[in-house]
Design an enzyme around this catalytic site. Sequence first.
Site, PDB file in Angstrom:
ATOM      1  N   CYS A   2       0.825  -1.209   0.000  1.00 16.13           N
ATOM      2  CA  CYS A   2       0.000   0.000   0.000  1.00 16.13           C
ATOM      3  C   CYS A   2       0.867   1.270   0.000  1.00 16.13           C
ATOM      4  CB  CYS A   2      -0.855   0.039   1.243  1.00 16.13           C
ATOM      5  SG  CYS A   2      -1.826  -1.427   1.497  1.00 16.13           S
ATOM      6  N   ARG A  30       4.793   0.166  -6.240  1.00  8.91           N
ATOM      7  CA  ARG A  30       4.806  -0.658  -5.033  1.00  8.91           C
ATOM      8  C   ARG A  30       3.808  -1.811  -5.118  1.00  8.91           C
ATOM      9  NH1 ARG A  30       6.926   1.951  -0.371  1.00  8.91           N
ATOM     10  NH2 ARG A  30       5.492   0.757   0.877  1.00  8.91           N
ATOM     11  N   TRP A  80      -3.157  -2.591  -1.417  1.00 10.90           N
ATOM     12  CA  TRP A  80      -2.773  -3.935  -1.814  1.00 10.90           C
ATOM     13  C   TRP A  80      -3.484  -4.839  -0.829  1.00 10.90           C
ATOM     14  CZ3 TRP A  80       0.016  -8.244  -0.031  1.00 10.90           C
ATOM     15  CH2 TRP A  80       0.555  -9.075  -1.032  1.00 10.90           C
ATOM     16  N   ASN A 106      -1.536   1.857   6.065  1.00 14.86           N
ATOM     17  CA  ASN A 106      -0.663   0.794   5.521  1.00 14.86           C
ATOM     18  C   ASN A 106      -0.349  -0.150   6.664  1.00 14.86           C
ATOM     19  OD1 ASN A 106      -0.534   2.158   3.134  1.00 14.86           O
ATOM     20  ND2 ASN A 106       1.651   2.661   3.269  1.00 14.86           N
ATOM     21  N   GLY A 107      -0.217  -1.437   6.352  1.00 15.36           N
ATOM     22  CA  GLY A 107       0.172  -2.389   7.387  1.00 15.36           C
ATOM     23  C   GLY A 107      -0.966  -3.329   7.738  1.00 15.36           C
ATOM     24  N   GLU A 495      19.200 -16.304  -8.105  1.00 15.88           N
ATOM     25  CA  GLU A 495      18.718 -14.973  -8.456  1.00 15.88           C
ATOM     26  C   GLU A 495      18.196 -14.940  -9.899  1.00 15.88           C
ATOM     27  OE1 GLU A 495      17.731 -12.547  -7.004  1.00 15.88           O
ATOM     28  OE2 GLU A 495      17.859 -10.812  -8.296  1.00 15.88           O
ATOM     29  N   LYS A 499      14.325 -13.898 -10.961  1.00 12.25           N
ATOM     30  CA  LYS A 499      13.987 -12.865 -11.956  1.00 12.25           C
ATOM     31  C   LYS A 499      13.038 -13.457 -12.991  1.00 12.25           C
ATOM     32  CE  LYS A 499      14.913  -9.947 -10.306  1.00 12.25           C
ATOM     33  NZ  LYS A 499      15.497  -9.955  -9.027  1.00 12.25           N
ATOM     34  N   GLU A 502       9.397 -14.268 -11.477  1.00  8.59           N
ATOM     35  CA  GLU A 502       8.554 -13.163 -11.009  1.00  8.59           C
ATOM     36  C   GLU A 502       8.051 -12.279 -12.132  1.00  8.59           C
ATOM     37  OE1 GLU A 502      10.423 -10.501  -8.197  1.00  8.59           O
ATOM     38  OE2 GLU A 502      12.318 -10.593  -9.245  1.00  8.59           O
ATOM     39  N   HIS A 518      19.371 -36.024  -7.674  1.00 10.52           N
ATOM     40  CA  HIS A 518      18.648 -36.495  -6.483  1.00 10.52           C
ATOM     41  C   HIS A 518      17.157 -36.214  -6.601  1.00 10.52           C
ATOM     42  CE1 HIS A 518      22.421 -37.559  -4.642  1.00 10.52           C
ATOM     43  NE2 HIS A 518      22.892 -36.415  -5.135  1.00 10.52           N
ATOM     44  N   LYS A 617       6.514  -4.015  -4.156  1.00 11.05           N
ATOM     45  CA  LYS A 617       7.929  -3.645  -4.074  1.00 11.05           C
ATOM     46  C   LYS A 617       8.486  -3.800  -2.668  1.00 11.05           C
ATOM     47  CE  LYS A 617      11.843  -2.095  -5.538  1.00 11.05           C
ATOM     48  NZ  LYS A 617      12.686  -3.112  -6.202  1.00 11.05           N
TER      49      LYS A 617
HETATM   50  C1  F6R Z   1      12.807  -9.720  -6.214  1.00 10.65           C
HETATM   51  C2  F6R Z   1      12.662  -8.771  -5.136  1.00 10.65           C
HETATM   52  C3  F6R Z   1      12.300  -9.284  -3.791  1.00 10.65           C
HETATM   53  C4  F6R Z   1      13.050  -8.508  -2.706  1.00 10.65           C
HETATM   54  C5  F6R Z   1      12.545  -8.943  -1.325  1.00 10.65           C
HETATM   55  C6  F6R Z   1      13.281  -8.229  -0.219  1.00 10.65           C
HETATM   56  O1  F6R Z   1      13.151  -9.096  -7.406  1.00 10.65           O
HETATM   57  O2  F6R Z   1      12.808  -7.591  -5.319  1.00 10.65           O
HETATM   58  O3  F6R Z   1      12.545 -10.652  -3.684  1.00 10.65           O
HETATM   59  O4  F6R Z   1      14.409  -8.748  -2.849  1.00 10.65           O
HETATM   60  O5  F6R Z   1      11.182  -8.689  -1.218  1.00 10.65           O
HETATM   61  O6  F6R Z   1      13.058  -6.858  -0.285  1.00 10.65           O
HETATM   62  P1  F6R Z   1      14.012  -5.842   0.429  1.00 10.65           P
HETATM   63  O7  F6R Z   1      15.341  -5.954  -0.229  1.00 10.65           O
HETATM   64  O8  F6R Z   1      13.376  -4.508   0.225  1.00 10.65           O
HETATM   65  O9  F6R Z   1      14.092  -6.253   1.866  1.00 10.65           O
END
Ligand code: F6R
Length: 622
Positions: A2, A30, A80, A106-107, A495, A499, A502, A518, A617
């Site tokens: 949010c 976000r 959200w 928010n929260g 990683e 990417k 997601e 395995h 985000k």
């Molecule tokens: C993936 C991504 C998330 C963040 C995770 C942690 O592309 O961005 O997996 O890495 O939500 O977020 P932060 O770094 O803000 O604690």
Amino acid sequence: MCGIVGFAGKQGGEQAAPILLGGLKKLEYRGYDSAGIAVRDDVSGETRIVKAKGRLAMLVSKTDEGRAVPGFCGIGHTRWATHGEPSELNAHPHTSEDGNVIGVHNGIIENYQELKAKLMRHNYTFYSETDTEVAIKLIDYYYKKYLHTPVDAINHALVRIRGSYALAVMFKDYPGEIYAARKDSPMIIGVTQNGSKDDGTYLASDVPAILSHTREVYYLGELQLARLTADGATFYNLDGDEISIEPTTIEWEADAAEKGGFEHFMMKEIHEQPKAIRDTLNAYLKEGQINLASESGSAPLDLSSVRRIGVAACGSAWHAAMAGKYVIEKLARIPVDVDLASEFRYRDPILDEYSLIAVVSQSGETADTLAALRLAKERGIPTLAIVNVVGSTIAREADYVLYTYAGPEIAVATTKAYSAQLIILYLLAVQAAYEKGIINLDRYSALIQSMQQIPNAVERTLDNKERIQWFAAKYSSAQNVYFIGRGLDYAICLEGSLKMKEITYIHSEGYAAGELKHGTISLIEPGTLVVGVLTQEDLYEKTISNLVEVKSRGAYLMGLTTFGHYDLEDSASFVVYVPGLDPLFNASTAIIPLQLMAYYLSLARGLDVDKPRNLAKSVTVE
Ligand code: F6R
């Protein structure tokens, strides 16, 4: 997640609604599913609430770009969904029955059922499924019960609310004023008094929302309140006593949160990686030496006495920590245990052995990472935060802070912050190895020089993007992708795979190459795309063997290695080369083609690259 914006402007100055909509637009990244604004009309004295489900554009059109909601003071929100489906009814702002209190939140309010039951006993009724409506009505209840000021009413409510919140509230009896409070969810207040039309006081849950208006901000602290008027802000503690907060100047460029000619923020941020890496290195390299003076103002970290490090993080930050583990263990011979922050907090970890608990976070607000930090602090272990957002909660609560200098990251899928996190972890590894006497000055200087080559090597890797684009177009209908590698390459695979899944919604897994046999190898069918990452000389042959194994089961192989390893083409059908650095730093170049591949595949599949479905985000709730 949010987003909150607020604006208390001057009569005759800028109208609030366009400012609120503009701020919400900047917070779109976000992640959200509905939006709303509330603006007080100074002529009628009424506050109008307008909400819309779906994209912000719906709200913009419903309010005639804000023109239909006149007034100089208001609040806005992108929601959200957590409690209750995405709908207009559940969207914020929420209001008490008589419109006395209107607010956004928010929260998560954990005890909202209990509070709701209490309010129902006092004849309150509820129109939405949200916890926010409960919070707003609780404030209304205390406001009426004690005929107190807004600050007292909010404080009464806050001590009864369990959970996390950033709240912005307007009271009918207090025109031109906004009240804000926070616990575990960020809130900043910005002020402009330049004699310009947009002079006033701004409220936001995140910097980009107000960056185009002001850079002078106050970070509201835990359990603190603020009262905003057109002339500025006053701050209070939970007892209602006035307190002072020092303003901070945001250093980010005003256009840092714009796309700057790129089609998507993600592509812009992928291209900003050389700068993010360079800026992060430059912040800690002084006259050819590493200087990890903490930004928290505390004494510099004494790495020579560190015996064991624990790291907690989520998502990509966790992947950066996984790469960091290999580098630190190999170079500095310090054992590093990496935990998912969401697991760390609930497994009652045994922490006595640790000299340091580090958390890694772009936003500095991730709920699980923050909880891990607090747990370590409670147990008396020194804490280090590797954070991108200046002034974020994690940055403020950790004993030591090493900032990454990636600038604002808008795309949900992180790229440049991840790359900058790697740099901090390399710096820690090299400095610890030197302070512990494991490497001599020559090796120390050589490693620093190698790190300084990373930005150019990343630039050169980016120059090759057309090949990846071509390959992505060919594989846009893939259904499963496996990324395999060993050691540091395994961390890169994790990683690369994240990417991929997601932003392309293609199922993918990052796997330790030696673990395939395995179980996972049974998933390989003719045509399955397997990406082998081979940047570590000592593991090269081993991973080739694993690639050959999946190839003989029908897999289509893509290889990712450093220039010079042309024999990989004997096994893989498509090979991408990156400049080789000191092998310990190869994650920095190898991740680039994987980011690009995910980006181009997402584009080829017609998806929303910057705002993938269901993701946010900054994950400020558990
Ligand atoms: C993936 C991504 C998330 C963040 C995770 C942690 O592309 O961005 O997996 O890495 O939500 O977020 P932060 O770094 O803000 O604690």
